[in-house]
Enzyme design. Sequence first.
Site, mmCIF file in Angstrom:
data_model
loop_
_atom_site.group_PDB
_atom_site.id
_atom_site.type_symbol
_atom_site.label_atom_id
_atom_site.label_comp_id
_atom_site.label_asym_id
_atom_site.label_seq_id
_atom_site.Cartn_x
_atom_site.Cartn_y
_atom_site.Cartn_z
ATOM 1 N N LYS A 1 45.834 35.606 43.020
ATOM 2 C CA LYS A 1 44.551 36.193 42.611
ATOM 3 C C LYS A 1 43.458 35.443 43.354
ATOM 4 O O LYS A 1 43.286 34.236 43.165
ATOM 5 C CB LYS A 1 44.356 36.067 41.096
ATOM 6 C CG LYS A 1 42.966 36.516 40.681
ATOM 7 C CD LYS A 1 42.722 36.394 39.195
ATOM 8 C CE LYS A 1 41.225 36.241 38.950
ATOM 9 N NZ LYS A 1 40.875 36.104 37.555
ATOM 10 N N GLY B 1 34.503 34.799 30.706
ATOM 11 C CA GLY B 1 34.303 34.039 29.467
ATOM 12 C C GLY B 1 33.139 34.511 28.624
ATOM 13 O O GLY B 1 32.868 33.939 27.570
ATOM 14 N N ALA C 1 38.176 39.907 33.496
ATOM 15 C CA ALA C 1 37.063 39.043 33.076
ATOM 16 C C ALA C 1 36.041 39.747 32.186
ATOM 17 O O ALA C 1 35.672 40.884 32.419
ATOM 18 C CB ALA C 1 36.336 38.441 34.282
ATOM 19 N N GLY C 2 35.625 39.022 31.167
ATOM 20 C CA GLY C 2 34.566 39.495 30.289
ATOM 21 C C GLY C 2 35.033 40.344 29.122
ATOM 22 O O GLY C 2 34.230 40.743 28.279
ATOM 23 N N ASN D 1 41.682 36.399 29.291
ATOM 24 C CA ASN D 1 42.047 35.052 28.866
ATOM 25 C C ASN D 1 41.264 34.644 27.606
ATOM 26 O O ASN D 1 41.809 34.527 26.505
ATOM 27 C CB ASN D 1 41.777 34.074 30.020
ATOM 28 C CG ASN D 1 42.324 32.673 29.781
ATOM 29 O OD1 ASN D 1 42.705 32.001 30.717
ATOM 30 N ND2 ASN D 1 42.408 32.197 28.556
ATOM 31 N N THR D 2 39.934 34.463 27.776
ATOM 32 C CA THR D 2 39.130 33.858 26.714
ATOM 33 C C THR D 2 39.209 34.615 25.387
ATOM 34 O O THR D 2 39.241 33.985 24.323
ATOM 35 C CB THR D 2 37.655 33.774 27.172
ATOM 36 O OG1 THR D 2 37.629 33.183 28.467
ATOM 37 C CG2 THR D 2 36.822 32.943 26.222
HETATM 38 C C1 LIG Z 1 42.174 33.284 33.784
HETATM 39 C C2 LIG Z 1 41.362 33.939 34.780
HETATM 40 O O1 LIG Z 1 41.817 34.350 35.814
HETATM 41 C C3 LIG Z 1 39.912 34.110 34.469
HETATM 42 O O2 LIG Z 1 39.173 33.623 35.529
HETATM 43 C C4 LIG Z 1 39.731 35.555 34.231
HETATM 44 O O3 LIG Z 1 38.800 36.097 35.035
HETATM 45 C C5 LIG Z 1 39.628 35.896 32.793
HETATM 46 O O4 LIG Z 1 38.335 35.999 32.305
HETATM 47 P P1 LIG Z 1 38.081 36.002 30.726
HETATM 48 O O5 LIG Z 1 38.357 34.620 30.266
HETATM 49 O O6 LIG Z 1 36.646 36.418 30.570
HETATM 50 O O7 LIG Z 1 39.024 36.988 30.114
#
Ligand SMILES: CC(=O)[C@@H](O)[C@H](O)COP(=O)(O)O
Length: 255
Positions: free
Chosen positions: A96, A157, A183-184, A205-206
């Site tokens: 990635k 995040g 992300a987000g 992730n977050t």
């Molecule tokens: C784990 C990873 O690759 C992060 O950089 C990704 O972009 C996830 O973003 P969030 O934590 O906002 O879900």
Amino acid sequence: MLKIGDKTFQSRLMLGTGKYPSFEIQKEAVEASGAEILTFAVRRMNIYEPSQPNFLEMLDLSKYTLLPNTAGAKTAEEAVRIAKLAKASGLCDMIKVEVIGDDKTLLPDPIETLKASEMLLEEGFIVLPYTSDDVVLAKKLEELGVHAIMPGASPIGSGQGIVNPLNLSFIIEQANIPVIVDAGIGSPADCALAMEMGADGILLNTAVSGAKDPVKMAKAMKLAIEAGRLGYEAGRIPKKRYAQASSPTEGMLTT
Ligand SMILES: CC(=O)[C@@H](O)[C@H](O)COP(=O)(O)O
């Protein structure tokens, strides 16, 4: 089935492995999510500190495809160096590409992302770039030959969900390679919306690692992605301005 490069996956969720309260909770959340692809920052691999605990050791790696990311890179050259380090570990040939252009928003640098993707394709990597939600950039990346595009829903995040559905829909409409919304993402509803719009998958992730109950949230995300995908395949009814009775009106007695 989600196909990336020559690999196919049942799950359309890619899960990040950062910021969990413990390795044990992370392991349980990964299992509950049904994810087959796990992403992690190469800099967390403890290559330089083999004595430190390594989150990868907690997982049965035969069950997962690892997607290392180049987090920390600010130039194409740095991203390529990090990617080569990951490949040298023998864990993966997918990468990635994450080249951050702004420390406050953590939004990707489009020019460096494009450059890094080109260099990594030449090196034979399966390349998945994290990009802004710009359809022109997405098209240029596709023309280069990347294997999937990963437009951000909103800043990493932030949990803001899809802040610009129109831009995302332009990318989804025009792409001939998988579009993974990355992300987000803040909630299962965000996942369902992205999938209903026709996204091929979600990377998050977050929203899981930071939830009060990460294991439960991992399962919720899995179900939302499945529901959204089914809804997309089933075909949503068009929205109408006025009411339309749900039961047939033919043959009704009139006064
Ligand atoms: C784990 C990873 O690759 C992060 O950089 C990704 O972009 C996830 O973003 P969030 O934590 O906002 O879900």
